[in-house]
Design an enzyme around this catalytic site. Structure first.
Site, PDB file in Angstrom:
ATOM      1  N   SER A 124       0.832  -1.200   0.000  1.00 48.62           N
ATOM      2  CA  SER A 124       0.000   0.000   0.000  1.00 48.62           C
ATOM      3  C   SER A 124       0.866   1.250   0.000  1.00 48.62           C
ATOM      4  O   SER A 124       1.969   1.257   0.576  1.00 48.62           O
ATOM      5  CB  SER A 124      -0.862  -0.024   1.265  1.00 48.62           C
ATOM      6  OG  SER A 124      -1.398   1.235   1.511  1.00 48.62           O
ATOM      7  N   TYR A 149      -1.879  -1.349  10.748  1.00 49.24           N
ATOM      8  CA  TYR A 149      -2.158  -1.889   9.408  1.00 49.24           C
ATOM      9  C   TYR A 149      -1.000  -1.557   8.456  1.00 49.24           C
ATOM     10  O   TYR A 149      -0.470  -2.434   7.765  1.00 49.24           O
ATOM     11  CB  TYR A 149      -3.478  -1.316   8.861  1.00 49.24           C
ATOM     12  CG  TYR A 149      -3.637  -1.509   7.370  1.00 49.24           C
ATOM     13  CD1 TYR A 149      -3.924  -2.760   6.843  1.00 49.24           C
ATOM     14  CD2 TYR A 149      -3.453  -0.435   6.484  1.00 49.24           C
ATOM     15  CE1 TYR A 149      -4.034  -2.945   5.473  1.00 49.24           C
ATOM     16  CE2 TYR A 149      -3.568  -0.612   5.117  1.00 49.24           C
ATOM     17  CZ  TYR A 149      -3.854  -1.867   4.616  1.00 49.24           C
ATOM     18  OH  TYR A 149      -3.957  -2.052   3.255  1.00 49.24           O
ATOM     19  N   LYS A 153       2.066  -3.920   6.350  1.00 52.03           N
ATOM     20  CA  LYS A 153       2.448  -3.871   4.923  1.00 52.03           C
ATOM     21  C   LYS A 153       3.952  -3.668   4.794  1.00 52.03           C
ATOM     22  O   LYS A 153       4.621  -4.299   3.976  1.00 52.03           O
ATOM     23  CB  LYS A 153       1.689  -2.727   4.220  1.00 52.03           C
ATOM     24  CG  LYS A 153       0.191  -2.950   4.138  1.00 52.03           C
ATOM     25  CD  LYS A 153      -0.129  -4.188   3.328  1.00 52.03           C
ATOM     26  CE  LYS A 153      -1.590  -4.535   3.324  1.00 52.03           C
ATOM     27  NZ  LYS A 153      -1.869  -5.863   2.767  1.00 52.03           N
TER      28      LYS A 153
HETATM   29  P1  NAD Z   1     -11.049  -7.309   1.002  1.00 57.12           P
HETATM   30  O1  NAD Z   1     -11.287  -7.297   2.471  1.00 57.12           O
HETATM   31  O2  NAD Z   1     -12.203  -7.072   0.095  1.00 57.12           O
HETATM   32  O3  NAD Z   1     -10.347  -8.679   0.565  1.00 57.12           O
HETATM   33  C1  NAD Z   1      -9.494  -9.385   1.438  1.00 57.12           C
HETATM   34  C2  NAD Z   1      -9.972 -10.839   1.462  1.00 57.12           C
HETATM   35  O4  NAD Z   1      -9.105 -11.574   2.344  1.00 57.12           O
HETATM   36  C3  NAD Z   1     -11.399 -10.987   2.000  1.00 57.12           C
HETATM   37  O5  NAD Z   1     -12.177 -11.733   1.079  1.00 57.12           O
HETATM   38  C4  NAD Z   1     -11.227 -11.722   3.328  1.00 57.12           C
HETATM   39  O6  NAD Z   1     -12.317 -12.587   3.588  1.00 57.12           O
HETATM   40  C5  NAD Z   1      -9.912 -12.454   3.104  1.00 57.12           C
HETATM   41  N1  NAD Z   1      -9.177 -12.767   4.334  1.00 57.12           N
HETATM   42  C6  NAD Z   1      -8.856 -11.930   5.353  1.00 57.12           C
HETATM   43  N2  NAD Z   1      -8.176 -12.605   6.299  1.00 57.12           N
HETATM   44  C7  NAD Z   1      -8.070 -13.898   5.875  1.00 57.12           C
HETATM   45  C8  NAD Z   1      -7.506 -15.076   6.412  1.00 57.12           C
HETATM   46  N3  NAD Z   1      -6.918 -15.093   7.616  1.00 57.12           N
HETATM   47  N4  NAD Z   1      -7.584 -16.219   5.694  1.00 57.12           N
HETATM   48  C9  NAD Z   1      -8.190 -16.249   4.491  1.00 57.12           C
HETATM   49  N5  NAD Z   1      -8.761 -15.167   3.934  1.00 57.12           N
HETATM   50  C10 NAD Z   1      -8.701 -14.006   4.615  1.00 57.12           C
HETATM   51  O7  NAD Z   1      -9.897  -6.245   0.723  1.00 57.12           O
HETATM   52  P2  NAD Z   1      -9.372  -5.640  -0.648  1.00 57.12           P
HETATM   53  O8  NAD Z   1      -9.757  -4.211  -0.702  1.00 57.12           O
HETATM   54  O9  NAD Z   1      -9.703  -6.536  -1.777  1.00 57.12           O
HETATM   55  O10 NAD Z   1      -7.803  -5.671  -0.365  1.00 57.12           O
HETATM   56  C11 NAD Z   1      -6.991  -6.763  -0.751  1.00 57.12           C
HETATM   57  C12 NAD Z   1      -5.582  -6.541  -0.248  1.00 57.12           C
HETATM   58  O11 NAD Z   1      -5.096  -5.292  -0.747  1.00 57.12           O
HETATM   59  C13 NAD Z   1      -5.480  -6.457   1.276  1.00 57.12           C
HETATM   60  O12 NAD Z   1      -4.277  -7.090   1.678  1.00 57.12           O
HETATM   61  C14 NAD Z   1      -5.396  -4.975   1.531  1.00 57.12           C
HETATM   62  O13 NAD Z   1      -4.711  -4.672   2.721  1.00 57.12           O
HETATM   63  C15 NAD Z   1      -4.606  -4.492   0.315  1.00 57.12           C
HETATM   64  N6  NAD Z   1      -4.845  -3.072   0.015  1.00 57.12           N
HETATM   65  C16 NAD Z   1      -6.129  -2.624  -0.163  1.00 57.12           C
HETATM   66  C17 NAD Z   1      -6.342  -1.270  -0.410  1.00 57.12           C
HETATM   67  C18 NAD Z   1      -7.746  -0.748  -0.561  1.00 57.12           C
HETATM   68  O14 NAD Z   1      -7.921   0.483  -0.461  1.00 57.12           O
HETATM   69  N7  NAD Z   1      -8.748  -1.577  -0.816  1.00 57.12           N
HETATM   70  C19 NAD Z   1      -5.262  -0.378  -0.509  1.00 57.12           C
HETATM   71  C20 NAD Z   1      -3.967  -0.874  -0.346  1.00 57.12           C
HETATM   72  C21 NAD Z   1      -3.772  -2.228  -0.093  1.00 57.12           C
HETATM   73  N1  UFG Z   2     -12.475  11.187   3.532  1.00 57.78           N
HETATM   74  C1  UFG Z   2     -13.508  12.040   3.885  1.00 57.78           C
HETATM   75  N2  UFG Z   2     -14.655  11.489   4.388  1.00 57.78           N
HETATM   76  C2  UFG Z   2     -14.820  10.145   4.557  1.00 57.78           C
HETATM   77  C3  UFG Z   2     -13.749   9.284   4.189  1.00 57.78           C
HETATM   78  C4  UFG Z   2     -12.602   9.846   3.684  1.00 57.78           C
HETATM   79  O1  UFG Z   2     -13.402  13.261   3.756  1.00 57.78           O
HETATM   80  O2  UFG Z   2     -15.874   9.708   5.024  1.00 57.78           O
HETATM   81  C5  UFG Z   2     -11.265  11.771   2.934  1.00 57.78           C
HETATM   82  C6  UFG Z   2      -9.993  11.463   3.715  1.00 57.78           C
HETATM   83  O3  UFG Z   2      -9.780  12.431   4.713  1.00 57.78           O
HETATM   84  C7  UFG Z   2      -8.936  11.484   2.598  1.00 57.78           C
HETATM   85  C8  UFG Z   2      -9.705  10.966   1.375  1.00 57.78           C
HETATM   86  O4  UFG Z   2     -11.073  11.172   1.672  1.00 57.78           O
HETATM   87  O5  UFG Z   2      -8.538  12.803   2.334  1.00 57.78           O
HETATM   88  C9  UFG Z   2      -9.481   9.490   1.088  1.00 57.78           C
HETATM   89  O6  UFG Z   2      -9.728   8.733   2.271  1.00 57.78           O
HETATM   90  P1  UFG Z   2      -9.875   7.137   2.239  1.00 57.78           P
HETATM   91  O7  UFG Z   2     -10.211   6.703   3.623  1.00 57.78           O
HETATM   92  O8  UFG Z   2     -10.801   6.731   1.154  1.00 57.78           O
HETATM   93  O9  UFG Z   2      -8.430   6.644   1.802  1.00 57.78           O
HETATM   94  P2  UFG Z   2      -7.006   6.878   2.470  1.00 57.78           P
HETATM   95  O10 UFG Z   2      -6.167   7.577   1.471  1.00 57.78           O
HETATM   96  O11 UFG Z   2      -7.111   7.455   3.813  1.00 57.78           O
HETATM   97  O12 UFG Z   2      -6.521   5.364   2.700  1.00 57.78           O
HETATM   98  C10 UFG Z   2      -6.554   4.403   1.641  1.00 57.78           C
HETATM   99  C11 UFG Z   2      -6.769   3.006   2.222  1.00 57.78           C
HETATM  100  C12 UFG Z   2      -5.563   2.581   3.019  1.00 57.78           C
HETATM  101  C13 UFG Z   2      -4.329   2.740   2.209  1.00 57.78           C
HETATM  102  C14 UFG Z   2      -4.208   4.153   1.699  1.00 57.78           C
HETATM  103  C15 UFG Z   2      -3.024   4.325   0.808  1.00 57.78           C
HETATM  104  O13 UFG Z   2      -7.877   2.976   3.084  1.00 57.78           O
HETATM  105  O14 UFG Z   2      -5.694   1.218   3.326  1.00 57.78           O
HETATM  106  O15 UFG Z   2      -5.382   4.470   0.935  1.00 57.78           O
HETATM  107  O16 UFG Z   2      -3.085   3.435  -0.231  1.00 57.78           O
HETATM  108  F1  UFG Z   2      -3.278   2.455   3.004  1.00 57.78           F
END
Ligand code: NAD
Ligand code: UFG
Length: 334
Positions: A124, A149, A153
């Site tokens: 991330s 979290y 990562k």
């Molecule tokens: P998500 O929660 O939709 O998908 C994660 C999946 O992993 C889920 O289906 C959950 O059931 C499964 N899981 C969790 N713990 C588990 C375990 N112990 N065993 C088996 N399965 C398990 O999340 P996502 O948004 O698809 O994110 C996927 C990956 O990308 C995550 O590692 C997340 O941290 C990373 N990531 C997501 C974002 C974002 O904004 N969505 C940003 C940066 C990184």
């Molecule tokens: N925000 C609002 N109102 C809300 C939610 C968010 O104003 O209800 C604003 C936040 O302050 C920020 C922007 O919208 O300025 C984006 O916020 P998000 O929560 O959607 O995303 P972040 O950038 O905070 O975090 C996301 C993921 C993290 C990841 C990070 C960097 O949630 O897991 O991007 O990749 F680590």
């Protein structure tokens, strides 16, 4: 290739499975369904024509996970499974370290034991922390993370890099995602978290469907053009396509790489809200709230390395992201 996708029924994983299948790869999913549902498998099949083999296994359950490796000869792994809620990770850090570190170590140890040489890991942009100037470049390394979290990562990137350094056959691609949003254009896959969403677009989506009454804008006094936070949003289908390129890259190179996956463009909270209003065809109410703790003002990617190493570029803009998100929300609510 035969590819193990952990967390494959989740938001990014499910879209990635579609892209992998559509490119002719065989997909095997491991997920404990903690944050996803079994119906996702039918939806992957409806889009791609193939229902992936599925194991309802927790990656913390080492014996069951090992059975999956015994039964399948994988060429590569894409490791999505993990917990991802920043705020929750501050309240229950050990649960996050257990799942995201111990669970991942199980995957890496079995990878070694069963000679699976290639892995793509979901990292991330949060690993850059608050230390660097935008656009964030991979060569900056890692900054100071502000929550458990993010630290999971950071540790996973380090563990995988050391693993590749010690084992010359291993290939690792740590993908640093920026802000994935949107949904599959079919409306069959997307994200709709339980309860009140933490992230911006899932929250706006619930204002658009009437489930929440207004958007809380966290701060309008940042040093940005309209004072609200700026982020690099990427369509989840573009992000899924980046995984296809990354896994193909992994199998033709050795060692460890870190690669940003973003669009390289920043949008403010109010700009995203405006784009969503255009997508759903109505005004969406908002109120200004204090800044959210731990938020940075601006975050967007330098995308040069993704272009050079993977040949990856985004094709979908903020309008596509909001349209596909809204389309998923209205179909999904029926
Ligand atoms: P998500 O929660 O939709 O998908 C994660 C999946 O992993 C889920 O289906 C959950 O059931 C499964 N899981 C969790 N713990 C588990 C375990 N112990 N065993 C088996 N399965 C398990 O999340 P996502 O948004 O698809 O994110 C996927 C990956 O990308 C995550 O590692 C997340 O941290 C990373 N990531 C997501 C974002 C974002 O904004 N969505 C940003 C940066 C990184
Ligand atoms: N925000 C609002 N109102 C809300 C939610 C968010 O104003 O209800 C604003 C936040 O302050 C920020 C922007 O919208 O300025 C984006 O916020 P998000 O929560 O959607 O995303 P972040 O950038 O905070 O975090 C996301 C993921 C993290 C990841 C990070 C960097 O949630 O897991 O991007 O990749 F680590």
């Amino acid at each position: 290739m035969k590819i193990l996708v952990t967390g494959g029924t989740g938001f990014i994983g499910s879209h990635t499975c579609v892209e992998l299948i559509e490119s002719g790869h065989e997909v095997v999913i491991v997920d404990n369904l903690y944050n996803s549902s079994i119906e996702v498998l039918d939806n992957i099949e409806a889009i791609s024509g193939v229902k992936p083999k599925f194991y309802k296994v927790d990656i913390l359950d080492r014996p069951s996970l090992e059975e999956v490796f015994k039964e399948n000869d994988f060429d590569a792994i894409i490791h999505f499974a993990g917990y991802k809620a920043v705020g929750e990770s501050v309240s229950i850090p050990l649960t996050y370290y257990q799942n995201n570190i111990s669970g991942s170590l199980n995957i890496y140890e079995l990878m070694q034991k069963y000679h699976v040489d290639n892995i793509v890991f979901s990292s991330s942009a949060t690993v850059y922390g608050d230390n660097f100037e935008v656009p964030f470049k991979e060569e900056y390394g890692q900054g100071d993370t502000t929550n458990p979290y993010g630290t999971t990562k950071k540790f996973n990137e380090i563990i995988l890099t050391d693993f590749a350094r010690a084992n010359k056959d291993i290939s690792v691609v740590n993908l640093r995602y920026f802000n994935p949003i949107g949904a599959h254009p079919s409306g069959l896959l997307g994200e709709d978290p339980e309860g009140t969403p933490n992230n911006l677009v899932p929250y706006i989506a619930k204002v658009a469907t009437g489930e929440l009454d207004h958007l809380r804008v966290f701060g309008d006094d940042y040093d940005t053009p309209d004072g609200t936070g700026v982020r690099d949003y990427i369509h989840v289908v573009d992000l899924a396509k980046a995984h296809l390129k990354a896994v193909e890259y992994a199998t033709s190179h050795k060692g460890a790489e870190v690669i940003n996956v973003g669009s390289g463009k920043g949008y403010s909270v109010l700009e995203v809200l405006k784009a969503y209003e255009a997508a759903c065809g109505k005004k969406l109410p908002y109120k200004i709230y204090p800044r959210r703790e731990g938020d940075i003002a601006v975050c967007y990617a330098d995308t040069t390395k993704a272009k050079e190493l993977l040949g990856f570029e985004v094709f979908r803009g903020i309008e596509d992201m909001c349209r596909d998100s809204y389309n998923y929300m209205i179909r999904h609510k029926k």
